[in-house]
Design a protein around this motif. Structure first.
Motif, PDB file in Angstrom:
ATOM      1  N   ARG A 211       6.718 -71.881 -50.692  1.00  0.00           N
ATOM      2  CA  ARG A 211       5.451 -72.480 -51.132  1.00  0.00           C
ATOM      3  C   ARG A 211       5.380 -73.938 -50.737  1.00  0.00           C
ATOM      4  O   ARG A 211       4.335 -74.437 -50.321  1.00  0.00           O
ATOM      5  CB  ARG A 211       5.312 -72.318 -52.642  1.00  0.00           C
ATOM      6  N   LEU A 212       6.518 -74.639 -50.859  1.00  0.00           N
ATOM      7  CA  LEU A 212       6.545 -76.045 -50.451  1.00  0.00           C
ATOM      8  C   LEU A 212       6.335 -76.173 -48.950  1.00  0.00           C
ATOM      9  O   LEU A 212       5.568 -77.022 -48.486  1.00  0.00           O
ATOM     10  CB  LEU A 212       7.887 -76.675 -50.854  1.00  0.00           C
TER      11      LEU A 212
ATOM     12  N   SER B  95       4.719 -74.234 -47.042  1.00  0.00           N
ATOM     13  CA  SER B  95       3.334 -73.894 -46.674  1.00  0.00           C
ATOM     14  C   SER B  95       2.376 -75.072 -46.853  1.00  0.00           C
ATOM     15  O   SER B  95       1.277 -75.083 -46.321  1.00  0.00           O
ATOM     16  CB  SER B  95       2.852 -72.708 -47.508  1.00  0.00           C
ATOM     17  N   LEU B  96       2.813 -76.077 -47.605  1.00  0.00           N
ATOM     18  CA  LEU B  96       1.976 -77.239 -47.854  1.00  0.00           C
ATOM     19  C   LEU B  96       2.146 -78.326 -46.776  1.00  0.00           C
ATOM     20  O   LEU B  96       1.423 -79.320 -46.786  1.00  0.00           O
ATOM     21  CB  LEU B  96       2.281 -77.837 -49.246  1.00  0.00           C
ATOM     22  N   LYS B  97       3.113 -78.137 -45.870  1.00  0.00           N
ATOM     23  CA  LYS B  97       3.340 -79.108 -44.809  1.00  0.00           C
ATOM     24  C   LYS B  97       2.185 -79.073 -43.805  1.00  0.00           C
ATOM     25  O   LYS B  97       1.563 -78.037 -43.584  1.00  0.00           O
ATOM     26  CB  LYS B  97       4.656 -78.817 -44.095  1.00  0.00           C
ATOM     27  N   LYS B  98       1.935 -80.202 -43.223  1.00  0.00           N
ATOM     28  CA  LYS B  98       0.887 -80.264 -42.198  1.00  0.00           C
ATOM     29  C   LYS B  98       1.331 -79.477 -40.974  1.00  0.00           C
ATOM     30  O   LYS B  98       2.494 -79.515 -40.572  1.00  0.00           O
ATOM     31  CB  LYS B  98       0.632 -81.710 -41.793  1.00  0.00           C
TER      32      LYS B  98
END
Length: 211
Positions: A204-205, A207-210
């Motif tokens: 989940r973390l 997936s939040l990356k640019k």
């Protein structure tokens, strides 16, 4: 214990600030309209209030009964349970561990310790560990999952606690009480989180990356 019971008026309204035992949200419970609290006085002079409240979380709105003493002691029904995130945990393991948490809330500590041990059995079965006893299956588990060394050691401590709860001749733990079982449940939560939830949290973390 004998009681004198009087209906409380609005000036005796009791503030009940706690965590909802159903949804886990904290707040001031809402008094139910037209239902007064009762004031209970023992012959020894101790004062208690009992009544009904609703959870302030509108998505929950649970109906809760309470008893509150003049010393601020508070008893709820449903009972307040240790918080547990069941996301991504297999259903059999989740059901067994939830029973351990319920037994703890009901102060059935030996039963809770036994269900913690049963949770370990379910974990080993889920990971296809087939040793002849739980000790061997936990040792085999080391090749199936990645855990800190301390948690592998804790698995055996939980196994022993469950054995002591089930067999009266065992003497490794002098007592199977609230403190022992509370710690056991917290450790089990960390084990289940590491085995079943950590990868999901990391993904989940990521997936939040640019991109």
């Amino acid at each position: 214990m004998q009681l004198r019971i009087n209906s409380a008026n609005n000036t005796n309204f009791v503030s009940v600030v706690t965590t909802c035992p159903v949804c886990g949200k904290a707040g001031s419970l809402i008094q139910i309209k037209n239902i007064a609290d009762c004031r209970l006085v023992t012959l020894e002079g101790a004062v208690y209030y009992t009544g009904q409240r609703c959870c302030p979380n509108h998505e929950c709105n649970a109906h809760i009964f309470f008893t509150k003493g003049s010393d601020d002691s508070l008893t709820l029904y449903p009972k307040l349970r240790i918080d547990f995130n069941s996301e991504n945990i297999p259903s059999k393991i989740r059901s067994t561990f939830e029973e351990a948490v319920i037994c703890h809330a009901e102060r059935c500590y030996a039963a809770s310790a036994i269900m913690v041990r049963r949770t370990l059995e379910e974990l080993c079965q889920d990971k296809a560990c087939s040793g002849k006893n739980l000790f061997n299956r936990i040792e085999e588990l080391k090749s199936s999952v990645v855990l800190p060394t301390e948690l592998f050691a804790a698995l055996h401590e939980l196994r022993v606690l469950g054995n002591d709860a089930a067999h009266i001749e065992s003497k490794d733990f002098d007592n199977i009480g609230e403190e022992e079982v509370s710690i056991a449940i917290e450790i089990t939560k960390e084990i289940l989180k590491s085995v079943y939830q950590m990868e999901s949290l990391v993904n989940r973390l990521k997936s939040l990356k640019k991109t």
